[in-house]
Design a protein around this motif. Structure first.
Motif, PDB file in Angstrom:
ATOM      1  N   SER A  81      12.182  31.380   0.682  1.00 37.81           N
ATOM      2  CA  SER A  81      12.073  32.501   1.616  1.00 37.81           C
ATOM      3  C   SER A  81      12.374  33.805   0.891  1.00 37.81           C
ATOM      4  CB  SER A  81      13.044  32.318   2.789  1.00 37.81           C
ATOM      5  OG  SER A  81      14.386  32.399   2.342  1.00 37.81           O
ATOM      6  N   TYR A  82      11.774  34.876   1.369  1.00 32.88           N
ATOM      7  CA  TYR A  82      11.973  36.183   0.752  1.00 32.88           C
ATOM      8  C   TYR A  82      11.330  37.245   1.639  1.00 32.88           C
ATOM      9  CZ  TYR A  82       7.419  34.503  -0.780  1.00 32.88           C
ATOM     10  OH  TYR A  82       6.170  33.931  -0.800  1.00 32.88           O
ATOM     11  N   THR A  83      11.643  38.487   1.352  1.00 29.01           N
ATOM     12  CA  THR A  83      11.042  39.639   2.029  1.00 29.01           C
ATOM     13  C   THR A  83      10.389  40.520   0.980  1.00 29.01           C
ATOM     14  OG1 THR A  83      12.687  39.612   3.810  1.00 29.01           O
ATOM     15  CG2 THR A  83      11.495  41.674   3.443  1.00 29.01           C
ATOM     16  N   ILE A  84       9.175  40.986   1.279  1.00 30.87           N
ATOM     17  CA  ILE A  84       8.436  41.873   0.377  1.00 30.87           C
ATOM     18  C   ILE A  84       8.289  43.239   1.041  1.00 30.87           C
ATOM     19  CG2 ILE A  84       6.326  42.236  -0.936  1.00 30.87           C
ATOM     20  CD1 ILE A  84       5.768  39.247  -0.650  1.00 30.87           C
ATOM     21  N   VAL A  85       8.680  44.272   0.329  1.00 27.96           N
ATOM     22  CA  VAL A  85       8.505  45.645   0.803  1.00 27.96           C
ATOM     23  C   VAL A  85       7.539  46.327  -0.155  1.00 27.96           C
ATOM     24  CG1 VAL A  85       9.625  47.828   1.361  1.00 27.96           C
ATOM     25  CG2 VAL A  85      10.865  45.663   1.704  1.00 27.96           C
ATOM     26  N   SER A  86       6.402  46.795   0.347  1.00 30.74           N
ATOM     27  CA  SER A  86       5.394  47.410  -0.521  1.00 30.74           C
ATOM     28  C   SER A  86       4.925  48.739   0.045  1.00 30.74           C
ATOM     29  CB  SER A  86       4.195  46.473  -0.708  1.00 30.74           C
ATOM     30  OG  SER A  86       3.561  46.221   0.526  1.00 30.74           O
ATOM     31  N   ASN A  87       4.414  49.575  -0.847  1.00 28.39           N
ATOM     32  CA  ASN A  87       3.941  50.896  -0.465  1.00 28.39           C
ATOM     33  C   ASN A  87       2.781  51.302  -1.367  1.00 28.39           C
ATOM     34  OD1 ASN A  87       4.243  54.068  -1.198  1.00 28.39           O
ATOM     35  ND2 ASN A  87       4.639  53.726   0.975  1.00 28.39           N
ATOM     36  N   SER A  88       1.751  51.904  -0.780  1.00 24.98           N
ATOM     37  CA  SER A  88       0.623  52.421  -1.548  1.00 24.98           C
ATOM     38  C   SER A  88       0.297  53.819  -1.049  1.00 24.98           C
ATOM     39  CB  SER A  88      -0.617  51.533  -1.390  1.00 24.98           C
ATOM     40  OG  SER A  88      -0.375  50.232  -1.872  1.00 24.98           O
ATOM     41  N   GLN A 100      -1.783  56.415   3.012  1.00 23.73           N
ATOM     42  CA  GLN A 100      -0.517  55.726   2.774  1.00 23.73           C
ATOM     43  C   GLN A 100      -0.463  54.441   3.594  1.00 23.73           C
ATOM     44  OE1 GLN A 100       3.152  57.659   4.101  1.00 23.73           O
ATOM     45  NE2 GLN A 100       4.155  56.905   2.243  1.00 23.73           N
ATOM     46  N   ARG A 101       0.017  53.398   2.962  1.00 27.02           N
ATOM     47  CA  ARG A 101       0.251  52.143   3.673  1.00 27.02           C
ATOM     48  C   ARG A 101       1.619  51.620   3.297  1.00 27.02           C
ATOM     49  NH1 ARG A 101      -2.301  46.771   1.640  1.00 27.02           N
ATOM     50  NH2 ARG A 101      -0.427  46.973   0.374  1.00 27.02           N
ATOM     51  N   ASN A 102       2.417  51.329   4.298  1.00 26.35           N
ATOM     52  CA  ASN A 102       3.717  50.696   4.112  1.00 26.35           C
ATOM     53  C   ASN A 102       3.671  49.316   4.750  1.00 26.35           C
ATOM     54  OD1 ASN A 102       5.009  53.063   2.949  1.00 26.35           O
ATOM     55  ND2 ASN A 102       4.941  53.923   5.021  1.00 26.35           N
ATOM     56  N   ARG A 103       4.210  48.328   4.056  1.00 28.00           N
ATOM     57  CA  ARG A 103       4.207  46.975   4.612  1.00 28.00           C
ATOM     58  C   ARG A 103       5.540  46.290   4.339  1.00 28.00           C
ATOM     59  NH1 ARG A 103      -0.435  42.937   2.793  1.00 28.00           N
ATOM     60  NH2 ARG A 103      -1.572  44.049   4.418  1.00 28.00           N
ATOM     61  N   ILE A 104       6.024  45.620   5.361  1.00 24.47           N
ATOM     62  CA  ILE A 104       7.178  44.734   5.214  1.00 24.47           C
ATOM     63  C   ILE A 104       6.727  43.344   5.630  1.00 24.47           C
ATOM     64  CG2 ILE A 104       9.519  44.189   5.967  1.00 24.47           C
ATOM     65  CD1 ILE A 104       9.978  47.121   6.507  1.00 24.47           C
ATOM     66  N   MET A 105       6.889  42.398   4.752  1.00 29.81           N
ATOM     67  CA  MET A 105       6.430  41.032   5.020  1.00 29.81           C
ATOM     68  C   MET A 105       7.588  40.072   4.782  1.00 29.81           C
ATOM     69  SD  MET A 105       3.162  39.086   3.325  1.00 29.81           S
ATOM     70  CE  MET A 105       2.662  37.457   3.856  1.00 29.81           C
ATOM     71  N   ARG A 106       7.902  39.299   5.795  1.00 29.16           N
ATOM     72  CA  ARG A 106       8.972  38.307   5.681  1.00 29.16           C
ATOM     73  C   ARG A 106       8.351  36.909   5.639  1.00 29.16           C
ATOM     74  NH1 ARG A 106      11.031  41.383   9.948  1.00 29.16           N
ATOM     75  NH2 ARG A 106      10.914  39.606  11.373  1.00 29.16           N
ATOM     76  N   VAL A 107       8.754  36.129   4.658  1.00 25.62           N
ATOM     77  CA  VAL A 107       8.227  34.780   4.473  1.00 25.62           C
ATOM     78  C   VAL A 107       9.390  33.805   4.583  1.00 25.62           C
ATOM     79  CG1 VAL A 107       6.992  33.209   2.925  1.00 25.62           C
ATOM     80  CG2 VAL A 107       6.417  35.649   2.954  1.00 25.62           C
ATOM     81  N   SER A 108       9.211  32.774   5.424  1.00 27.04           N
ATOM     82  CA  SER A 108      10.312  31.844   5.657  1.00 27.04           C
ATOM     83  C   SER A 108      10.274  30.692   4.663  1.00 27.04           C
ATOM     84  CB  SER A 108      10.245  31.295   7.087  1.00 27.04           C
ATOM     85  OG  SER A 108       9.137  30.425   7.214  1.00 27.04           O
ATOM     86  N   GLU A 109      11.289  29.844   4.747  1.00 22.79           N
ATOM     87  CA  GLU A 109      11.367  28.644   3.907  1.00 22.79           C
ATOM     88  C   GLU A 109      10.104  27.808   4.088  1.00 22.79           C
ATOM     89  OE1 GLU A 109      13.815  26.677   1.114  1.00 22.79           O
ATOM     90  OE2 GLU A 109      14.359  28.417   2.313  1.00 22.79           O
TER      91      GLU A 109
END
Length: 288
Positions: A81-88, A100-109
């Motif tokens: 599991s982890y969280t990804i924070v990205s920006n373009s 501009q694009r902001n994304r927060i993506m949470r991925v579980s086990e």
């Protein structure tokens, strides 16, 4: 001259000649001449000592194998599991924000259920600028979406497209580190983890740079890149910037493209079903 007078002269001549031979080394015996033994001259270059690996595919010289590093990154996060924070972002020459694009993506086990929130701003051509926010949730089998405009929210469901979750896979880093020539400039410790600081020194394969929202661009230049990589090969964060030229209807425009990404809460991220799930499910059921 009688015989008794001739003999001493002959003997004297022999003595003189013998002396000449002694001075010129005319004797065949060479007992005083030293013998020189030839010395072998080495023809092989010394074997260079290989640089130690700091992480898979990474040495002090930089990323020496983009594929090894990308594979290690993916393997280390696989089923975790982890969280990804990205920006373009894309800005024009005078600094005005175009996209501009902001994304927060949470991925579980298990790397299957995930929840992503993407927000868009600016006047880029792709994605459509009227979209302000898109939320996506997946249970590992289907993808549920909530598309939020100014005064409207639309829901939809579809089969899960594996390409959508490729952001956490290693392919992006295979392309990124194939595009750049890098070196390690130091290390630091964050939350007890040793991280190596990687910088770019050159663009070697510009065609592998991550694509921006602009669909026609050329001549990437003025590269700026920094990344943090741990000993397992996880690229925990990176920031990329470069200048490029967009060609639109024959008109060239200079833009500055920036992209950043970081991983947080590795091993401790949880994913919950969003509140709008029932509404999305009802919409899909009614449409069927």
């Amino acid at each position: 001259m009688n015989r008794s007078q001739l003999l001493p002269i002959v003997v004297a001549a022999v003595v003189v000649l013998a002396g000449c031979n002694a001075l010129t080394g005319g004797d065949d015996t060479e007992t005083d001449t030293p013998t020189v033994t030839p010395v072998d001259v080495p023809t092989d270059e010394p074997t260079a000592t290989p640089m130690p690996m700091l992480a898979p595919g990474l040495t002090e010289a930089g990323v020496v194998s983009a594929s090894d590093l990308a594979n290690a990154h993916e393997d280390a996060l696989d089923n975790g599991s982890y969280t990804i924070v990205s920006n373009s972002t894309v800005r024009d020459a005078n600094g005005t924000l175009r996209y501009q694009r902001n994304r927060i993506m949470r991925v579980s086990e298990g790397s299957e259920p995930f929840y992503a929130v993407s927000r868009y701003n600016g006047s880029g051509r792709q994605p459509v600028v009227t979209l302000q926010r898109i939320e996506r949730w997946s249970d590992g089998e289907r993808l549920y979406s909530a598309i939020v405009r100014e005064n409207e929210t639309r829901y939809s469901t579809s089969a899960l497209n594996r390409a959508f979750i490729s952001v956490q896979k290693g392919d992006q880093f295979l392309s990124l580190f194939t595009a750049l020539e890098t070196r390690v400039v130091g290390q630091e410790t964050r939350n007890g983890t040793e991280l190596y600081r990687v910088r770019a020194t050159n663009i070697t394969n510009p065609e592998y740079l991550p694509r921006s929202v602009l669909n026609t661009s050329k001549n990437p230049r003025n590269i700026s890149f920094r990344a943090l990589v741990d000993s397992e090969g996880i690229v925990q964060s990176y920031h990329l910037g470069y200048t490029t030229t967009e060609i639109n209807r024959g008109v060239e425009t200079t833009n500055r493209v920036t992209q950043s990404l970081r991983y947080t809460d590795i091993g401790s991220t949880t994913v919950e079903r969003p509140a709008w799930y029932e509404a999305a499910n009802r919409t899909t059921t009614a449409a069927g």
